[in-house]
Design a protein around this motif. Structure first.
Motif, PDB file in Angstrom:
ATOM      1  N   GLY A 261       0.812  -1.214   0.000  1.00 36.56           N
ATOM      2  CA  GLY A 261       0.000   0.000   0.000  1.00 36.56           C
ATOM      3  C   GLY A 261       0.845   1.264   0.000  1.00 36.56           C
ATOM      4  O   GLY A 261       0.551   2.227  -0.712  1.00 36.56           O
ATOM      5  N   ALA A 262       1.925   1.261   0.792  1.00 39.54           N
ATOM      6  CA  ALA A 262       2.790   2.442   0.864  1.00 39.54           C
ATOM      7  C   ALA A 262       3.489   2.691  -0.470  1.00 39.54           C
ATOM      8  O   ALA A 262       3.556   3.829  -0.940  1.00 39.54           O
ATOM      9  N   SER A 263       4.010   1.628  -1.089  1.00 38.17           N
ATOM     10  CA  SER A 263       4.694   1.788  -2.372  1.00 38.17           C
ATOM     11  C   SER A 263       3.725   2.233  -3.462  1.00 38.17           C
ATOM     12  O   SER A 263       4.053   3.078  -4.300  1.00 38.17           O
ATOM     13  N   PHE A 264       2.545   1.661  -3.454  1.00 39.56           N
ATOM     14  CA  PHE A 264       1.523   2.060  -4.426  1.00 39.56           C
ATOM     15  C   PHE A 264       1.189   3.541  -4.258  1.00 39.56           C
ATOM     16  O   PHE A 264       1.046   4.277  -5.242  1.00 39.56           O
ATOM     17  N   ALA A 265       1.073   3.991  -3.013  1.00 37.24           N
ATOM     18  CA  ALA A 265       0.757   5.393  -2.755  1.00 37.24           C
ATOM     19  C   ALA A 265       1.877   6.320  -3.229  1.00 37.24           C
ATOM     20  O   ALA A 265       1.614   7.383  -3.807  1.00 37.24           O
ATOM     21  N   VAL A 266       3.130   5.907  -2.994  1.00 35.34           N
ATOM     22  CA  VAL A 266       4.259   6.727  -3.447  1.00 35.34           C
ATOM     23  C   VAL A 266       4.246   6.892  -4.959  1.00 35.34           C
ATOM     24  O   VAL A 266       4.378   8.006  -5.485  1.00 35.34           O
ATOM     25  N   LEU A 267       4.061   5.788  -5.683  1.00 33.65           N
ATOM     26  CA  LEU A 267       4.037   5.867  -7.136  1.00 33.65           C
ATOM     27  C   LEU A 267       2.832   6.657  -7.633  1.00 33.65           C
ATOM     28  O   LEU A 267       2.927   7.404  -8.615  1.00 33.65           O
ATOM     29  N   ALA A 268       1.691   6.518  -6.961  1.00 35.73           N
ATOM     30  CA  ALA A 268       0.501   7.263  -7.360  1.00 35.73           C
ATOM     31  C   ALA A 268       0.711   8.765  -7.188  1.00 35.73           C
ATOM     32  O   ALA A 268       0.334   9.567  -8.057  1.00 35.73           O
ATOM     33  N   VAL A 269       1.323   9.160  -6.079  1.00 35.02           N
ATOM     34  CA  VAL A 269       1.596  10.587  -5.845  1.00 35.02           C
ATOM     35  C   VAL A 269       2.597  11.118  -6.866  1.00 35.02           C
ATOM     36  O   VAL A 269       2.429  12.227  -7.401  1.00 35.02           O
ATOM     37  N   LEU A 270       3.646  10.331  -7.166  1.00 40.10           N
ATOM     38  CA  LEU A 270       4.621  10.761  -8.172  1.00 40.10           C
ATOM     39  C   LEU A 270       3.965  10.930  -9.540  1.00 40.10           C
ATOM     40  O   LEU A 270       4.203  11.923 -10.233  1.00 40.10           O
ATOM     41  N   LEU A 271       3.128   9.965  -9.923  1.00 39.81           N
ATOM     42  CA  LEU A 271       2.455  10.058 -11.219  1.00 39.81           C
ATOM     43  C   LEU A 271       1.503  11.245 -11.263  1.00 39.81           C
ATOM     44  O   LEU A 271       1.492  12.000 -12.246  1.00 39.81           O
ATOM     45  N   ALA A 272       0.725  11.424 -10.209  1.00 39.55           N
ATOM     46  CA  ALA A 272      -0.206  12.546 -10.173  1.00 39.55           C
ATOM     47  C   ALA A 272       0.529  13.883 -10.198  1.00 39.55           C
ATOM     48  O   ALA A 272       0.094  14.839 -10.867  1.00 39.55           O
ATOM     49  N   SER A 273       1.653  13.960  -9.493  1.00 36.88           N
ATOM     50  CA  SER A 273       2.441  15.199  -9.480  1.00 36.88           C
ATOM     51  C   SER A 273       3.004  15.502 -10.857  1.00 36.88           C
ATOM     52  O   SER A 273       2.979  16.658 -11.308  1.00 36.88           O
ATOM     53  N   CYS A 274       3.511  14.483 -11.548  1.00 35.98           N
ATOM     54  CA  CYS A 274       4.062  14.692 -12.890  1.00 35.98           C
ATOM     55  C   CYS A 274       2.989  15.161 -13.869  1.00 35.98           C
ATOM     56  O   CYS A 274       3.214  16.084 -14.663  1.00 35.98           O
ATOM     57  N   ILE A 275       1.820  14.536 -13.807  1.00 34.51           N
ATOM     58  CA  ILE A 275       0.739  14.929 -14.712  1.00 34.51           C
ATOM     59  C   ILE A 275       0.261  16.333 -14.397  1.00 34.51           C
ATOM     60  O   ILE A 275       0.041  17.156 -15.305  1.00 34.51           O
ATOM     61  N   GLY A 276       0.109  16.648 -13.106  1.00 36.17           N
ATOM     62  CA  GLY A 276      -0.307  17.993 -12.729  1.00 36.17           C
ATOM     63  C   GLY A 276       0.704  19.050 -13.146  1.00 36.17           C
ATOM     64  O   GLY A 276       0.332  20.107 -13.676  1.00 36.17           O
ATOM     65  N   ALA A 277       1.993  18.775 -12.912  1.00 34.04           N
ATOM     66  CA  ALA A 277       3.037  19.727 -13.309  1.00 34.04           C
ATOM     67  C   ALA A 277       3.091  19.894 -14.825  1.00 34.04           C
ATOM     68  O   ALA A 277       3.267  21.013 -15.332  1.00 34.04           O
ATOM     69  N   LEU A 278       2.942  18.791 -15.558  1.00 33.34           N
ATOM     70  CA  LEU A 278       2.963  18.876 -17.017  1.00 33.34           C
ATOM     71  C   LEU A 278       1.814  19.724 -17.538  1.00 33.34           C
ATOM     72  O   LEU A 278       2.006  20.551 -18.448  1.00 33.34           O
ATOM     73  N   LEU A 279       0.629  19.559 -16.978  1.00 33.29           N
ATOM     74  CA  LEU A 279      -0.507  20.374 -17.407  1.00 33.29           C
ATOM     75  C   LEU A 279      -0.291  21.851 -17.075  1.00 33.29           C
ATOM     76  O   LEU A 279      -0.600  22.729 -17.885  1.00 33.29           O
ATOM     77  N   PHE A 280       0.265  22.122 -15.893  1.00 33.52           N
ATOM     78  CA  PHE A 280       0.510  23.518 -15.509  1.00 33.52           C
ATOM     79  C   PHE A 280       1.516  24.171 -16.448  1.00 33.52           C
ATOM     80  O   PHE A 280       1.313  25.300 -16.909  1.00 33.52           O
TER      81      PHE A 280
ATOM     82  N   ALA B 128      -6.362  17.762 -12.033  1.00 34.35           N
ATOM     83  CA  ALA B 128      -5.761  16.574 -12.630  1.00 34.35           C
ATOM     84  C   ALA B 128      -5.053  15.742 -11.564  1.00 34.35           C
ATOM     85  O   ALA B 128      -5.148  14.505 -11.548  1.00 34.35           O
ATOM     86  N   PHE B 129      -4.324  16.412 -10.678  1.00 34.42           N
ATOM     87  CA  PHE B 129      -3.651  15.718  -9.575  1.00 34.42           C
ATOM     88  C   PHE B 129      -4.653  14.928  -8.735  1.00 34.42           C
ATOM     89  O   PHE B 129      -4.448  13.747  -8.436  1.00 34.42           O
ATOM     90  N   SER B 130      -5.772  15.575  -8.388  1.00 36.98           N
ATOM     91  CA  SER B 130      -6.790  14.916  -7.563  1.00 36.98           C
ATOM     92  C   SER B 130      -7.454  13.771  -8.311  1.00 36.98           C
ATOM     93  O   SER B 130      -7.737  12.711  -7.724  1.00 36.98           O
TER      94      SER B 130
END
Length: 281
Positions: free
Chosen positions: A70-89, A113-115
């Motif tokens: 669960g912790a590893s999945f959450a880390v990767l999910a946050v990284l992916l969401a952050s990258c997509i959000g930053a790319l859109l911005f 997008a991050f959410s």
């Protein structure tokens, strides 16, 4: 070759079987020990090409895969969401889109997008992912060894030569076939493997980065987080198990009877290399 649905093999053979048995290539797909999708895509295409161009029997091996915690999945999910959000911005503030929206709008879009990505990841985890079985080393190489031994016992029924079996793998698959080939604890002593083809594999537990400055330091942090804290801990346990990689066995065992072909790209794993570093080798 086993009771689990993933413990199966796909056999690709020439359409017309001759009296002369064909050489056999047992191929293990990659996917960071976590994904099985390459079995039906790149591995299947490669097996068909081997049949068409070389007349060999191709055996594509499926094996049980690991599941992120669960912790590893959450880390990767946050990284992916952050990258997509930053790319859109960045896209909204540095392109012609800026003519139609303000910085505040771009921030709202990137936050939305991050959410959305985090929500989708949570739904996937709750509905599907956490229900998968948790597989740890050494179950992966044990599965591969079981598939190899099944192939040696049964490939003659499909026109293959059990005395001419070569193991091949890509990425995580290359790690598995190299380990099974050099660490004879996995295969039966009577099992004869003629050769090994390792493509873009991982053969050591240490991954390093190179470069200087804050960008290189940030990249090293990302690499060590994903490699050590996510992949190694998930697949091999907390210690990373050096014995789980082929180099520890090559240094201590003789493999003179095994023909080996290691294939790597010119820019393999950009800005990465596995230990030892080029300067130390």
């Amino acid at each position: 070759y086993g009771p689990h649905p993933d413990q199966t093999c796909d056999i690709y053979r020439p359409p017309i079987l001759s009296n002369q048995p064909r050489p056999v290539i047992v191929f293990v797909h990659g996917g960071a020990w976590l994904r099985r999708g390459q079995r039906d895509s790149s591995a299947a295409r490669l097996a068909r090409q081997m049949v068409v161009h070389s007349g060999a029997c191709g055996v594509v091996v499926g094996y049980r895969i690991s599941r992120l915690s669960g912790a590893s999945f959450a880390v990767l999910a946050v990284l992916l969401a952050s990258c997509i959000g930053a790319l859109l911005f960045v896209s909204c503030t540095t392109t012609v889109v800026l003519m139609f929206c303000t910085f505040q709008t771009a921030a709202v879009v990137s936050l939305a997008a991050f959410s959305l990505v985090l929500t989708a990841a949570w739904v996937w985890w709750a509905a599907v992912y956490h229900k998968k079985c948790d597989v740890k080393f050494p179950e992966h190489p044990e599965d591969v060894a079981g598939a190899v031994q099944w192939t040696i016992r049964n490939i003659h029924k499909h026109g293959g030569d059990p005395e001419c079996v070569v193991l091949a793998g890509h990425s995580a698959g290359a790690h598995l076939v190299s380990l099974v080939s050099v660490d004879r604890e996995y295969l039966d002593r009577k099992a004869k493997v003629r050769g090994l083809i390792a493509i873009s594999g991982v053969y050591d537990s240490v991954v390093r980065t190179h470069g200087e400055g804050w960008v290189a330091a940030l990249w090293d942090l990302v690499v060590q987080t994903v490699w050590q804290r996510v992949l190694l801990d998930t697949v091999f346990g907390q210690q990373g198990k050096p014995e789980a990689f082929a180099t520890s066995h090559v240094k201590s065992q003789q493999c003179a009877d095994l023909s080996v072909l290691v294939i790597t790209a010119e820019r393999e794993l950009c800005l990465l290399y596995t230990s030892p570093s080029p300067r130390d080798s």
